[in-house]
Write an enzyme that holds these catalytic residues in place. Structure first.
Site, mmCIF file in Angstrom:
data_model
loop_
_atom_site.group_PDB
_atom_site.id
_atom_site.type_symbol
_atom_site.label_atom_id
_atom_site.label_comp_id
_atom_site.label_asym_id
_atom_site.label_seq_id
_atom_site.Cartn_x
_atom_site.Cartn_y
_atom_site.Cartn_z
ATOM 1 N N ASP A 17 0.867 -1.313 0.290
ATOM 2 C CA ASP A 17 0.064 -0.379 0.303
ATOM 3 C C ASP A 17 1.232 1.007 -0.012
ATOM 4 O O ASP A 17 1.834 1.338 0.504
ATOM 5 C CB ASP A 17 -0.989 -0.410 0.953
ATOM 6 C CG ASP A 17 -1.954 -0.742 1.031
ATOM 7 O OD1 ASP A 17 -2.076 -2.142 0.030
ATOM 8 O OD2 ASP A 17 -2.813 -1.054 2.415
ATOM 9 N N HIS A 166 3.150 -2.138 3.497
ATOM 10 C CA HIS A 166 3.732 -1.478 3.238
ATOM 11 C C HIS A 166 4.739 0.031 2.665
ATOM 12 O O HIS A 166 5.791 -0.623 3.211
ATOM 13 C CB HIS A 166 3.211 0.442 4.948
ATOM 14 C CG HIS A 166 1.941 0.018 4.800
ATOM 15 N ND1 HIS A 166 1.545 -1.297 5.785
ATOM 16 C CD2 HIS A 166 0.896 0.529 4.576
ATOM 17 C CE1 HIS A 166 0.449 -1.362 5.662
ATOM 18 N NE2 HIS A 166 -0.195 -0.181 5.305
#
Length: 166
Positions: A17, A166
């Site tokens: 992400d 992430h």
């Protein structure tokens, strides 16, 4: 919402992400290439606009992409019309930067922070988005050691798991 896939293929699904960003994404791509692994990148429209070459590298290396809103909005703190418009703006940015590829008729979407109101989900699904969540949270965004991050993944992963980094 999709929290994990079927275990029948004995696969796990790596997802990332918040990118693309020059500080992390090229390194991630290199690691994936080194091990011949594919992943899905849930991209922020503003980051795609700022770093189109890195976004195109993700595509060129045959990874999948998904929408993560244009400005990393928290759905619980954003009115539905604004949230939907922001997501559509991100989708337009992603599609504009797909070199010679047809846009996906059922694009993937992951809400930032995993926060999404039911009305927002329904509006996005009406527009064809498939909402992909996760079954394993790596916790790589927290102040933990790389070893603890690995342990978080390994103790929770099983066939069909969707892992978020992430």
């Amino acid at each position: 919402r999709i929290w994990e896939w079927t275990a029948s293929h004995k696969s796990i699904y790596l997802t990332f992400d918040d990118g693309p960003i020059p500080e992390v994404t090229p390194w991630v791509l290199e690691q994936l290439k080194q091990y011949n692994v594919k992943a899905t990148f849930f991209c922020i429209g503003d980051n795609v606009q700022k770093h189109p070459d890195i976004f195109r590298q993700i595509i060129a290396e045959d990874h999948s992409i998904g929408n993560h809103t244009f400005n990393h909005l928290n759905g619980w703190k954003t009115k539905t019309p604004e949230y939907v418009l922001n997501t559509l703006k991100a989708q337009q940015t992603l599609e504009k930067n797909l070199p010679g590829k047809e846009p996906n008729k059922n694009p993937l979407f992951r809400p930032p922070y995993g926060r999404l109101k039911e009305k927002q989900a329904k509006e996005l699904q009406k527009r064809g988005f498939r909402i992909v969540m996760w079954s394993v949270l790596s916790m790589d965004y927290a102040e933990i050691s790389p070893q603890k991050c690995l342990e978080n993944v390994l103790k929770n992963v099983r066939p069909g798991s969707i892992i978020v980094f992430h």
